[in-house]
Design a protein around this motif. Sequence first.
Motif, PDB file in Angstrom:
ATOM      1  N   CYS A  66      63.629  37.236  53.605  1.00  0.00           N
ATOM      2  CA  CYS A  66      63.936  36.586  54.682  1.00  0.00           C
ATOM      3  C   CYS A  66      64.081  35.249  54.636  1.00  0.00           C
ATOM      4  O   CYS A  66      63.252  34.470  53.748  1.00  0.00           O
ATOM      5  CB  CYS A  66      63.116  36.788  55.834  1.00  0.00           C
ATOM      6  SG  CYS A  66      62.795  38.555  56.244  1.00  0.00           S
ATOM      7  N   ALA A  67      65.177  34.651  55.337  1.00  0.00           N
ATOM      8  CA  ALA A  67      65.326  33.262  55.306  1.00  0.00           C
ATOM      9  C   ALA A  67      65.494  32.650  56.543  1.00  0.00           C
ATOM     10  O   ALA A  67      66.191  33.318  57.581  1.00  0.00           O
ATOM     11  CB  ALA A  67      66.248  32.853  54.721  1.00  0.00           C
ATOM     12  N   TYR A  68      64.933  31.490  57.287  1.00  0.00           N
ATOM     13  CA  TYR A  68      64.655  30.897  58.489  1.00  0.00           C
ATOM     14  C   TYR A  68      65.163  29.545  58.361  1.00  0.00           C
ATOM     15  O   TYR A  68      64.344  28.832  57.823  1.00  0.00           O
ATOM     16  CB  TYR A  68      63.443  31.108  59.273  1.00  0.00           C
ATOM     17  CG  TYR A  68      63.437  30.832  60.719  1.00  0.00           C
ATOM     18  CD1 TYR A  68      64.259  31.555  61.587  1.00  0.00           C
ATOM     19  CD2 TYR A  68      62.763  29.797  61.282  1.00  0.00           C
ATOM     20  CE1 TYR A  68      64.124  31.245  62.897  1.00  0.00           C
ATOM     21  CE2 TYR A  68      62.638  29.295  62.515  1.00  0.00           C
ATOM     22  CZ  TYR A  68      63.356  30.054  63.500  1.00  0.00           C
ATOM     23  OH  TYR A  68      63.322  29.615  64.858  1.00  0.00           O
ATOM     24  N   TRP A  69      66.180  29.093  59.051  1.00  0.00           N
ATOM     25  CA  TRP A  69      66.785  27.599  58.910  1.00  0.00           C
ATOM     26  C   TRP A  69      66.495  26.728  59.798  1.00  0.00           C
ATOM     27  O   TRP A  69      66.618  25.605  59.923  1.00  0.00           O
ATOM     28  CB  TRP A  69      68.338  27.754  58.701  1.00  0.00           C
ATOM     29  CG  TRP A  69      68.576  28.486  57.428  1.00  0.00           C
ATOM     30  CD1 TRP A  69      68.723  29.624  57.065  1.00  0.00           C
ATOM     31  CD2 TRP A  69      68.652  27.617  56.042  1.00  0.00           C
ATOM     32  NE1 TRP A  69      69.249  29.958  55.685  1.00  0.00           N
ATOM     33  CE2 TRP A  69      68.974  28.673  54.977  1.00  0.00           C
ATOM     34  CE3 TRP A  69      68.755  26.413  55.610  1.00  0.00           C
ATOM     35  CZ2 TRP A  69      69.184  28.264  53.808  1.00  0.00           C
ATOM     36  CZ3 TRP A  69      68.908  26.243  54.073  1.00  0.00           C
ATOM     37  CH2 TRP A  69      69.137  27.115  53.415  1.00  0.00           C
ATOM     38  N   ILE A  70      66.013  27.108  61.110  1.00  0.00           N
ATOM     39  CA  ILE A  70      66.120  26.423  62.370  1.00  0.00           C
ATOM     40  C   ILE A  70      64.734  25.590  62.367  1.00  0.00           C
ATOM     41  O   ILE A  70      65.087  24.378  62.812  1.00  0.00           O
ATOM     42  CB  ILE A  70      65.994  27.280  63.489  1.00  0.00           C
ATOM     43  CG1 ILE A  70      67.176  28.133  63.542  1.00  0.00           C
ATOM     44  CG2 ILE A  70      65.821  26.447  64.906  1.00  0.00           C
ATOM     45  CD1 ILE A  70      67.229  29.369  64.657  1.00  0.00           C
ATOM     46  N   THR A  71      63.552  25.727  61.977  1.00  0.00           N
ATOM     47  CA  THR A  71      62.623  24.984  61.957  1.00  0.00           C
ATOM     48  C   THR A  71      61.654  25.263  61.059  1.00  0.00           C
ATOM     49  O   THR A  71      61.246  26.481  60.932  1.00  0.00           O
ATOM     50  CB  THR A  71      61.847  24.516  63.420  1.00  0.00           C
ATOM     51  OG1 THR A  71      60.793  23.672  63.258  1.00  0.00           O
ATOM     52  CG2 THR A  71      61.655  25.927  64.000  1.00  0.00           C
ATOM     53  N   PRO A  72      61.019  24.189  60.087  1.00  0.00           N
ATOM     54  CA  PRO A  72      60.248  24.665  59.090  1.00  0.00           C
ATOM     55  C   PRO A  72      58.619  24.869  59.755  1.00  0.00           C
ATOM     56  O   PRO A  72      57.466  25.387  59.037  1.00  0.00           O
ATOM     57  CB  PRO A  72      60.228  23.401  58.174  1.00  0.00           C
ATOM     58  CG  PRO A  72      60.813  22.377  58.776  1.00  0.00           C
ATOM     59  CD  PRO A  72      61.682  23.091  60.081  1.00  0.00           C
ATOM     60  N   ASN A  73      58.407  24.501  60.996  1.00  0.00           N
ATOM     61  CA  ASN A  73      57.106  24.388  61.680  1.00  0.00           C
ATOM     62  C   ASN A  73      56.552  25.930  61.938  1.00  0.00           C
ATOM     63  O   ASN A  73      55.333  26.077  61.833  1.00  0.00           O
ATOM     64  CB  ASN A  73      57.262  23.691  63.135  1.00  0.00           C
ATOM     65  CG  ASN A  73      57.499  22.366  63.024  1.00  0.00           C
ATOM     66  OD1 ASN A  73      57.263  21.619  61.912  1.00  0.00           O
ATOM     67  ND2 ASN A  73      58.012  21.941  63.767  1.00  0.00           N
ATOM     68  N   VAL A  74      57.541  26.836  61.895  1.00  0.00           N
ATOM     69  CA  VAL A  74      57.070  28.232  62.018  1.00  0.00           C
ATOM     70  C   VAL A  74      56.474  28.656  60.899  1.00  0.00           C
ATOM     71  O   VAL A  74      55.457  29.560  61.108  1.00  0.00           O
ATOM     72  CB  VAL A  74      58.216  29.141  62.287  1.00  0.00           C
ATOM     73  CG1 VAL A  74      59.162  29.444  61.088  1.00  0.00           C
ATOM     74  CG2 VAL A  74      57.875  30.372  62.842  1.00  0.00           C
ATOM     75  N   ALA A  75      56.557  28.071  59.711  1.00  0.00           N
ATOM     76  CA  ALA A  75      55.925  28.762  58.539  1.00  0.00           C
ATOM     77  C   ALA A  75      54.377  28.846  58.574  1.00  0.00           C
ATOM     78  O   ALA A  75      53.821  29.740  58.026  1.00  0.00           O
ATOM     79  CB  ALA A  75      56.042  27.713  57.200  1.00  0.00           C
ATOM     80  N   ARG A  76      53.675  27.996  59.232  1.00  0.00           N
ATOM     81  CA  ARG A  76      52.314  28.210  59.169  1.00  0.00           C
ATOM     82  C   ARG A  76      51.930  29.122  60.132  1.00  0.00           C
ATOM     83  O   ARG A  76      50.573  29.690  60.034  1.00  0.00           O
ATOM     84  CB  ARG A  76      51.721  26.736  59.655  1.00  0.00           C
ATOM     85  CG  ARG A  76      51.901  26.409  61.110  1.00  0.00           C
ATOM     86  CD  ARG A  76      51.073  25.239  61.726  1.00  0.00           C
ATOM     87  NE  ARG A  76      51.237  24.947  62.884  1.00  0.00           N
ATOM     88  CZ  ARG A  76      52.270  24.125  63.521  1.00  0.00           C
ATOM     89  NH1 ARG A  76      53.006  23.461  62.547  1.00  0.00           N
ATOM     90  NH2 ARG A  76      52.223  23.860  64.769  1.00  0.00           N
ATOM     91  N   LEU A  77      52.663  29.810  61.004  1.00  0.00           N
ATOM     92  CA  LEU A  77      52.357  31.053  61.865  1.00  0.00           C
ATOM     93  C   LEU A  77      52.641  32.415  61.042  1.00  0.00           C
ATOM     94  O   LEU A  77      52.145  33.324  61.409  1.00  0.00           O
ATOM     95  CB  LEU A  77      53.333  31.177  62.848  1.00  0.00           C
ATOM     96  CG  LEU A  77      52.802  29.884  63.848  1.00  0.00           C
ATOM     97  CD1 LEU A  77      53.656  30.000  65.274  1.00  0.00           C
ATOM     98  CD2 LEU A  77      51.376  29.647  64.299  1.00  0.00           C
ATOM     99  N   LEU A  78      53.358  32.213  59.897  1.00  0.00           N
ATOM    100  CA  LEU A  78      53.908  33.299  59.422  1.00  0.00           C
ATOM    101  C   LEU A  78      52.996  33.645  58.150  1.00  0.00           C
ATOM    102  O   LEU A  78      53.126  33.059  56.673  1.00  0.00           O
ATOM    103  CB  LEU A  78      55.178  33.445  58.743  1.00  0.00           C
ATOM    104  CG  LEU A  78      56.367  33.201  60.100  1.00  0.00           C
ATOM    105  CD1 LEU A  78      57.665  32.937  59.369  1.00  0.00           C
ATOM    106  CD2 LEU A  78      56.364  34.129  61.020  1.00  0.00           C
ATOM    107  N   THR A  79      51.902  34.431  58.310  1.00  0.00           N
ATOM    108  CA  THR A  79      51.015  34.749  57.143  1.00  0.00           C
ATOM    109  C   THR A  79      51.044  36.206  56.928  1.00  0.00           C
ATOM    110  O   THR A  79      51.550  37.040  57.727  1.00  0.00           O
ATOM    111  CB  THR A  79      49.634  34.455  57.519  1.00  0.00           C
ATOM    112  OG1 THR A  79      49.252  34.999  58.756  1.00  0.00           O
ATOM    113  CG2 THR A  79      49.414  32.824  57.967  1.00  0.00           C
TER     114      THR A  79
END
Length: 130
Positions: free
Chosen positions: A49-62
């Motif tokens: 998966c690739a998400y381009w809108i905001t990188p801030n979500v990365a810390r929630l995706l564990t």
Amino acid sequence: MNITGRLTRNAEVRTLSNEKQVVNFSVAVNDSYRNKQGERVEQTTFFDCAYWITPNVARLLTKGTLVELTGRVSTRAWTGKDGEPKAGLNFHTSNIKLHGSSRRAETPQATEQADNNGFTAQGTEDDLPF
């Protein structure tokens, strides 16, 4: 298209040469059906998966987090280092909904971060406003 599955690894943020950032993660979607013999067959499909809108979500995706994703699917094919043909599925994510977190990330702090960033984890029936 919507898919629901669990993250197979922690999300990673990559910065491209044009300074755009993308969040990359992998999701496993489980499905089951009964074949002609009446036996239950379980099948797992993996999406990169690739998400381009905001990188801030990365810390929630564990790893282990249950997510519902909206986006579009594309396929890719390549030749591996061993010379064998390979194929995979990409999911270009436009919306992420958290349905829970991995056991490792289930802390009040993680829930608070999710609420502050506009992402909400699935609550219990006791959380309903009516």
